[in-house]
Design a protein around this motif. Structure first.
Motif, mmCIF file in Angstrom:
data_model
loop_
_atom_site.group_PDB
_atom_site.id
_atom_site.type_symbol
_atom_site.label_atom_id
_atom_site.label_comp_id
_atom_site.label_asym_id
_atom_site.label_seq_id
_atom_site.Cartn_x
_atom_site.Cartn_y
_atom_site.Cartn_z
ATOM 1 N N HIS A 11 40.124 53.255 48.540
ATOM 2 C CA HIS A 11 41.134 52.333 49.052
ATOM 3 C C HIS A 11 42.158 53.129 49.858
ATOM 4 O O HIS A 11 42.284 54.353 49.687
ATOM 5 C CB HIS A 11 41.821 51.596 47.903
ATOM 6 C CG HIS A 11 41.020 50.447 47.378
ATOM 7 N ND1 HIS A 11 41.060 50.062 46.064
ATOM 8 C CD2 HIS A 11 40.159 49.583 47.987
ATOM 9 C CE1 HIS A 11 40.267 49.019 45.882
ATOM 10 N NE2 HIS A 11 39.706 48.727 47.029
ATOM 11 N N ARG A 81 39.557 53.757 43.589
ATOM 12 C CA ARG A 81 40.202 52.454 43.714
ATOM 13 C C ARG A 81 41.705 52.580 43.512
ATOM 14 O O ARG A 81 42.170 53.448 42.799
ATOM 15 C CB ARG A 81 39.652 51.493 42.649
ATOM 16 C CG ARG A 81 38.177 51.234 42.769
ATOM 17 C CD ARG A 81 37.639 50.403 41.616
ATOM 18 N NE ARG A 81 38.353 49.140 41.548
ATOM 19 C CZ ARG A 81 38.694 48.537 40.423
ATOM 20 N NH1 ARG A 81 38.404 49.063 39.257
ATOM 21 N NH2 ARG A 81 39.336 47.397 40.448
ATOM 22 N N ASP A 82 42.415 51.674 44.131
ATOM 23 C CA ASP A 82 43.856 51.554 43.893
ATOM 24 C C ASP A 82 44.039 50.422 42.891
ATOM 25 O O ASP A 82 44.016 49.258 43.270
ATOM 26 C CB ASP A 82 44.584 51.249 45.200
ATOM 27 C CG ASP A 82 46.072 51.058 45.010
ATOM 28 O OD1 ASP A 82 46.567 51.192 43.868
ATOM 29 O OD2 ASP A 82 46.753 50.771 46.009
ATOM 30 N N LEU A 84 46.526 49.344 41.335
ATOM 31 C CA LEU A 84 47.798 48.628 41.361
ATOM 32 C C LEU A 84 47.973 47.781 42.620
ATOM 33 O O LEU A 84 48.903 46.988 42.702
ATOM 34 C CB LEU A 84 48.956 49.631 41.240
ATOM 35 C CG LEU A 84 48.908 50.524 39.997
ATOM 36 C CD1 LEU A 84 50.063 51.513 40.017
ATOM 37 C CD2 LEU A 84 48.931 49.678 38.738
ATOM 38 N N GLY A 85 47.094 47.941 43.590
ATOM 39 C CA GLY A 85 47.224 47.200 44.841
ATOM 40 C C GLY A 85 46.424 45.909 44.832
ATOM 41 O O GLY A 85 45.518 45.712 44.024
ATOM 42 N N LYS A 86 46.784 45.019 45.742
ATOM 43 C CA LYS A 86 46.024 43.785 45.936
ATOM 44 C C LYS A 86 45.138 43.988 47.153
ATOM 45 O O LYS A 86 45.568 44.528 48.166
ATOM 46 C CB LYS A 86 46.963 42.606 46.149
ATOM 47 C CG LYS A 86 47.750 42.251 44.920
ATOM 48 C CD LYS A 86 48.512 40.969 45.118
ATOM 49 C CE LYS A 86 49.234 40.641 43.822
ATOM 50 N NZ LYS A 86 49.768 39.301 43.833
ATOM 51 N N HIS A 87 43.901 43.519 47.045
ATOM 52 C CA HIS A 87 42.942 43.729 48.118
ATOM 53 C C HIS A 87 42.257 42.413 48.440
ATOM 54 O O HIS A 87 41.709 41.754 47.551
ATOM 55 C CB HIS A 87 41.920 44.793 47.712
ATOM 56 C CG HIS A 87 42.560 46.062 47.251
ATOM 57 N ND1 HIS A 87 43.082 46.981 48.132
ATOM 58 C CD2 HIS A 87 42.819 46.539 46.017
ATOM 59 C CE1 HIS A 87 43.618 47.974 47.454
ATOM 60 N NE2 HIS A 87 43.473 47.730 46.168
ATOM 61 N N ALA A 88 42.262 42.063 49.716
ATOM 62 C CA ALA A 88 41.660 40.800 50.155
ATOM 63 C C ALA A 88 40.164 40.757 49.828
ATOM 64 O O ALA A 88 39.603 39.688 49.607
ATOM 65 C CB ALA A 88 41.882 40.616 51.656
ATOM 66 N N HIS A 89 39.541 41.909 49.790
ATOM 67 C CA HIS A 89 38.096 41.961 49.525
ATOM 68 C C HIS A 89 37.786 42.243 48.053
ATOM 69 O O HIS A 89 36.717 42.743 47.724
ATOM 70 C CB HIS A 89 37.423 42.988 50.447
ATOM 71 C CG HIS A 89 37.886 44.393 50.235
ATOM 72 N ND1 HIS A 89 39.139 44.837 50.558
ATOM 73 C CD2 HIS A 89 37.236 45.465 49.716
ATOM 74 C CE1 HIS A 89 39.249 46.110 50.251
ATOM 75 N NE2 HIS A 89 38.111 46.514 49.735
ATOM 76 N N GLU A 90 38.695 41.877 47.162
ATOM 77 C CA GLU A 90 38.499 42.118 45.723
ATOM 78 C C GLU A 90 37.184 41.527 45.196
ATOM 79 O O GLU A 90 36.528 42.152 44.358
ATOM 80 C CB GLU A 90 39.685 41.592 44.917
ATOM 81 C CG GLU A 90 39.659 41.996 43.443
ATOM 82 C CD GLU A 90 39.706 43.512 43.208
ATOM 83 O OE1 GLU A 90 39.169 43.956 42.179
ATOM 84 O OE2 GLU A 90 40.279 44.250 44.035
ATOM 85 N N GLN A 94 34.515 43.701 42.983
ATOM 86 C CA GLN A 94 33.993 43.284 41.679
ATOM 87 C C GLN A 94 32.467 43.188 41.700
ATOM 88 O O GLN A 94 31.796 43.556 40.730
ATOM 89 C CB GLN A 94 34.624 41.958 41.243
ATOM 90 C CG GLN A 94 36.106 42.066 40.929
ATOM 91 C CD GLN A 94 36.388 43.089 39.844
ATOM 92 O OE1 GLN A 94 35.730 43.124 38.811
ATOM 93 N NE2 GLN A 94 37.379 43.946 40.071
#
Length: 129
Positions: A11, A81-82, A84-90, A94
């Motif tokens: 990330h 991975r980060d 603590l961050g939010k990711h549009a492609h979460e 997963q």
């Protein structure tokens, strides 16, 4: 001939850490086929290693690497991975994690685990460490 392939993903907040890891483990990684998501791959190429770049993570690179894992083409994946961050492609992230579990593909998400993943592959493949 390089017969072992691993994927490298990081990330944005962990790309510098990935480059440092690659430099620290250069001698092992130079003996492997490296696959990376697009932006991570461009950072890794700056170390002098040859990397096959896929799409960037948000554009489908995580999914491309997951497909390779499902097809049995990867010895392992290192994914800084980060958490603590939010990711549009979460959802893709997963899915990648699930594919690794389903197909028993070693996955390291931090440098400590990544080190042992590389050492294990090196030992199995007879790479001098």
């Amino acid at each position: 001939m390089k017969t072992h392939t691993i994927a490298l993903i990081a990330h944005d907040g962990r790309k510098a850490e990935m480059v440092g890891f690659v430099k620290d483990h250069y001698d092992i990684l130079k003996e492997m086929n490296l696959i990376a998501t697009g932006t991570t791959g461009s950072y890794i190429q700056q170390t002098g290693l040859e990397v096959t770049r896929k799409l960037s993570g948000p554009q489908g690179g995580d999914a491309q690497i997951a497909a390779m894992a499902a097809e049995g083409l990867l010895k392992g994946i290192i994914f800084f991975r980060d958490p603590l961050g939010k990711h549009a492609h979460e959802p893709d992230v997963q899915m990648l994690l699930r594919i690794c579990d389903v197909h028993n593909v070693p996955l390291a998400t931090n440098p400590a685990t990544a080190k042992y993943l590389l050492l294990g592959i090196a030992k199995e493949e007879g790479i001098e460490v």
